[in-house]
Scaffold this motif. Structure first.
Motif, PDB file in Angstrom:
ATOM      1  N   LYS A   1      45.743  28.916  34.343  1.00  0.00           N
ATOM      2  CA  LYS A   1      47.078  29.195  33.835  1.00  0.00           C
ATOM      3  C   LYS A   1      47.685  30.417  34.532  1.00  0.00           C
ATOM      4  O   LYS A   1      48.831  30.393  34.968  1.00  0.00           O
ATOM      5  N   HIS A   2      46.883  31.464  34.634  1.00  0.00           N
ATOM      6  CA  HIS A   2      47.405  32.712  35.199  1.00  0.00           C
ATOM      7  C   HIS A   2      47.896  32.515  36.634  1.00  0.00           C
ATOM      8  O   HIS A   2      48.950  33.020  37.008  1.00  0.00           O
ATOM      9  N   TYR A   3      47.101  31.798  37.433  1.00  0.00           N
ATOM     10  CA  TYR A   3      47.489  31.636  38.845  1.00  0.00           C
ATOM     11  C   TYR A   3      48.217  30.322  39.112  1.00  0.00           C
ATOM     12  O   TYR A   3      48.535  30.011  40.259  1.00  0.00           O
ATOM     13  N   ASN A   4      48.450  29.574  38.044  1.00  0.00           N
ATOM     14  CA  ASN A   4      49.109  28.293  38.196  1.00  0.00           C
ATOM     15  C   ASN A   4      48.378  27.400  39.203  1.00  0.00           C
ATOM     16  O   ASN A   4      48.967  26.902  40.180  1.00  0.00           O
ATOM     17  N   ILE A   5      47.080  27.239  38.960  1.00  0.00           N
ATOM     18  CA  ILE A   5      46.236  26.434  39.849  1.00  0.00           C
ATOM     19  C   ILE A   5      45.450  25.425  39.011  1.00  0.00           C
ATOM     20  O   ILE A   5      45.518  25.448  37.779  1.00  0.00           O
ATOM     21  N   GLN A   6      44.728  24.559  39.661  1.00  0.00           N
ATOM     22  CA  GLN A   6      43.887  23.581  38.961  1.00  0.00           C
ATOM     23  C   GLN A   6      42.520  23.558  39.630  1.00  0.00           C
ATOM     24  O   GLN A   6      42.264  22.755  40.515  1.00  0.00           O
ATOM     25  N   VAL A   7      41.633  24.454  39.239  1.00  0.00           N
ATOM     26  CA  VAL A   7      40.276  24.395  39.781  1.00  0.00           C
ATOM     27  C   VAL A   7      39.317  23.970  38.669  1.00  0.00           C
ATOM     28  O   VAL A   7      39.639  24.082  37.487  1.00  0.00           O
ATOM     29  N   GLU A   8      38.155  23.495  39.072  1.00  0.00           N
ATOM     30  CA  GLU A   8      37.175  22.990  38.099  1.00  0.00           C
ATOM     31  C   GLU A   8      36.097  24.044  37.855  1.00  0.00           C
ATOM     32  O   GLU A   8      35.986  25.012  38.607  1.00  0.00           O
ATOM     33  N   ALA A   9      35.285  23.770  36.836  1.00  0.00           N
ATOM     34  CA  ALA A   9      34.201  24.705  36.492  1.00  0.00           C
ATOM     35  C   ALA A   9      33.209  24.861  37.646  1.00  0.00           C
ATOM     36  O   ALA A   9      32.553  25.892  37.779  1.00  0.00           O
ATOM     37  N   ASP A  10      33.106  23.802  38.489  1.00  0.00           N
ATOM     38  CA  ASP A  10      32.141  23.886  39.584  1.00  0.00           C
ATOM     39  C   ASP A  10      32.811  24.022  40.960  1.00  0.00           C
ATOM     40  O   ASP A  10      32.171  23.846  41.987  1.00  0.00           O
ATOM     41  N   SER A  11      34.101  24.340  40.982  1.00  0.00           N
ATOM     42  CA  SER A  11      34.768  24.526  42.280  1.00  0.00           C
ATOM     43  C   SER A  11      34.168  25.727  42.997  1.00  0.00           C
ATOM     44  O   SER A  11      33.974  26.778  42.396  1.00  0.00           O
ATOM     45  N   PRO A  12      33.875  25.586  44.307  1.00  0.00           N
ATOM     46  CA  PRO A  12      33.370  26.748  45.039  1.00  0.00           C
ATOM     47  C   PRO A  12      34.459  27.820  45.182  1.00  0.00           C
ATOM     48  O   PRO A  12      35.649  27.487  45.174  1.00  0.00           O
ATOM     49  N   TYR A  13      34.036  29.066  45.323  1.00  0.00           N
ATOM     50  CA  TYR A  13      35.020  30.156  45.311  1.00  0.00           C
ATOM     51  C   TYR A  13      36.075  30.021  46.404  1.00  0.00           C
ATOM     52  O   TYR A  13      37.219  30.403  46.223  1.00  0.00           O
ATOM     53  N   ILE A  14      35.703  29.425  47.510  1.00  0.00           N
ATOM     54  CA  ILE A  14      36.683  29.320  48.607  1.00  0.00           C
ATOM     55  C   ILE A  14      37.857  28.433  48.190  1.00  0.00           C
ATOM     56  O   ILE A  14      39.005  28.679  48.556  1.00  0.00           O
ATOM     57  N   ASP A  15      37.565  27.426  47.358  1.00  0.00           N
ATOM     58  CA  ASP A  15      38.644  26.568  46.852  1.00  0.00           C
ATOM     59  C   ASP A  15      39.557  27.361  45.910  1.00  0.00           C
ATOM     60  O   ASP A  15      40.767  27.118  45.854  1.00  0.00           O
ATOM     61  N   ILE A  16      38.956  28.290  45.170  1.00  0.00           N
ATOM     62  CA  ILE A  16      39.776  29.099  44.250  1.00  0.00           C
ATOM     63  C   ILE A  16      40.679  30.029  45.078  1.00  0.00           C
ATOM     64  O   ILE A  16      41.872  30.162  44.806  1.00  0.00           O
ATOM     65  N   PHE A  17      40.095  30.649  46.112  1.00  0.00           N
ATOM     66  CA  PHE A  17      40.916  31.495  47.008  1.00  0.00           C
ATOM     67  C   PHE A  17      42.071  30.686  47.593  1.00  0.00           C
ATOM     68  O   PHE A  17      43.218  31.131  47.620  1.00  0.00           O
ATOM     69  N   ASP A  18      41.746  29.493  48.089  1.00  0.00           N
ATOM     70  CA  ASP A  18      42.783  28.643  48.699  1.00  0.00           C
ATOM     71  C   ASP A  18      43.886  28.320  47.685  1.00  0.00           C
ATOM     72  O   ASP A  18      45.077  28.429  47.993  1.00  0.00           O
ATOM     73  N   ALA A  19      43.453  27.950  46.484  1.00  0.00           N
ATOM     74  CA  ALA A  19      44.433  27.559  45.461  1.00  0.00           C
ATOM     75  C   ALA A  19      45.343  28.742  45.107  1.00  0.00           C
ATOM     76  O   ALA A  19      46.572  28.580  45.004  1.00  0.00           O
ATOM     77  N   ILE A  20      44.746  29.923  44.957  1.00  0.00           N
ATOM     78  CA  ILE A  20      45.556  31.104  44.616  1.00  0.00           C
ATOM     79  C   ILE A  20      46.500  31.438  45.771  1.00  0.00           C
ATOM     80  O   ILE A  20      47.695  31.701  45.574  1.00  0.00           O
ATOM     81  N   GLY A  21      45.972  31.372  46.989  1.00  0.00           N
ATOM     82  CA  GLY A  21      46.792  31.663  48.180  1.00  0.00           C
ATOM     83  C   GLY A  21      47.990  30.722  48.270  1.00  0.00           C
ATOM     84  O   GLY A  21      49.119  31.137  48.545  1.00  0.00           O
TER      85      GLY A  21
END
Ligand code: GDP
Length: 291
Positions: free
Chosen positions: A223-243
């Motif tokens: 919600k905070h970053y307006n992204i859709q990552v999963e509980a098992d998403s690797p951190y690089i996917d989270i960085f990409d989504a936030i970016g």
């Protein structure tokens, strides 16, 4: 101010605190409520020995309230008097005085029984850098700094600050070094702003913080970053989504990871993503059992 600690600094800090301790009836050990274990000095018990101690869990406004409650219970169970505090906004300041009265009650009753006249309780604050010592002293001081001149045994001039009628506080806190030995502790110290960015690689700190929130509050993260990552998403996917979500790209239209890392660390540090407690009582208790 952040200090680079070397053995010489640690020995000096210990000497100074030991000297100041001679003048006080009790010690306020200031901890960061988000990391009560990681923000404690590794030798605190050795240093203050059997002086009555109050643990002040500061920055409660940025910690997870449920976890703070558990930490309070944990300290109580250990026979330590805990108080949760928000020194910046002046929350629970009266509890600090009450705690000092409670932990020194026996001593003062003994003194009274010997016929000594009652006097104010003398206390000092100790803690690692950035935990809020000056903020708390300023809050408690208001405008009533009592000048007492030189105190024997201490080279620097010490002043007592009157806090109400029953408490006097040393105007200089004891600055102690943080824990170093453990990488995870280092990341937590950096994530809460207790140590310099240059000591622990900021990428590591951001990964630690994101994975923590991913594990405990995935919904909030999304919600905070307006992204859709999963509980098992690797951190690089989270960085990409936030970016992507924040439009953090460099000239080649690639994700600008450096900016993402800085943003994430800054926002977690200031509790903008949510209120988190990175040291969990449960983890601490399970290591105790393992020993
Ligand atoms: P010291 O190095 O221990 O004396 O720490 P400071 O008093 O300089 O505080 C370090 C930072 O933490 C400052 O930016 C303060 O405004 C902030 N701070 C201190 N207490 C609190 C608190 O209870 N809540 C929040 N949110 N910030 C605090």
């Amino acid at each position: 101010m952040t200090i680079q600690w070397f053995p010489g600094h640690m020995a000096k800090a210990r000497r100074e605190v030991t000297e100041q301790l001679k003048m006080v009836d009790c010690v306020f050990e200031l901890l960061d409520a988000r990391i009560p274990y990681s923000s404690s000095n590794p030798m605190i018990s050795d240093i203050i020995k059997d002086k009555p101690r109050v643990v002040l869990l500061n920055k409660m406004d940025m910690a997870d309230p449920g976890e703070t409650k558990k930490w309070l219970q944990h300290f109580e169970a250990e026979g330590v008097y805990p108080v949760m505090l928000d020194a910046k906004n002046g929350k629970n300041l009266n509890m600090v005085v009450k705690a000092a009265e409670a932990v020194t009650k026996e001593k003062f009753e003994r003194l009274a029984a010997k016929g000594l006249r009652p006097r104010a309780i003398r206390a000092m604050i100790v803690g690692i850098p950035n935990v809020g010592k000056s903020t708390l002293i300023n809050r408690l001081a208001k405008k009533s700094i009592a000048k007492t001149g030189n105190t024997p045994g201490v080279t620097k001039k010490q002043q007592w600050i009157k806090v109400g009628k029953t408490l006097e506080l040393l105007d200089t806190p004891g600055i102690l070094w943080p824990k170093f030995e453990d990488q995870v502790v280092g990341k937590k110290l950096s994530l809460t702003g207790a140590i310099k960015d240059s000591i622990i690689h900021l990428d590591e700190v951001a990964i630690y913080g994101l994975e923590f929130i991913q594990q405990y509050e995935l919904e909030t993260l999304n919600k905070h970053y307006n992204i859709q990552v999963e509980a098992d998403s690797p951190y690089i996917d989270i960085f990409d989504a936030i970016g992507m979500s924040r439009g953090m790209k460099n000239k080649g239209n690639e994700i600008d990871y450096e900016s993402v890392v800085e943003l994430v660390v800054r926002e977690i540090r200031n509790a903008k993503v949510g209120r988190y407690t990175f040291d969990r009582v449960k983890e601490l208790e399970s290591t105790d059992e393992a020993e």
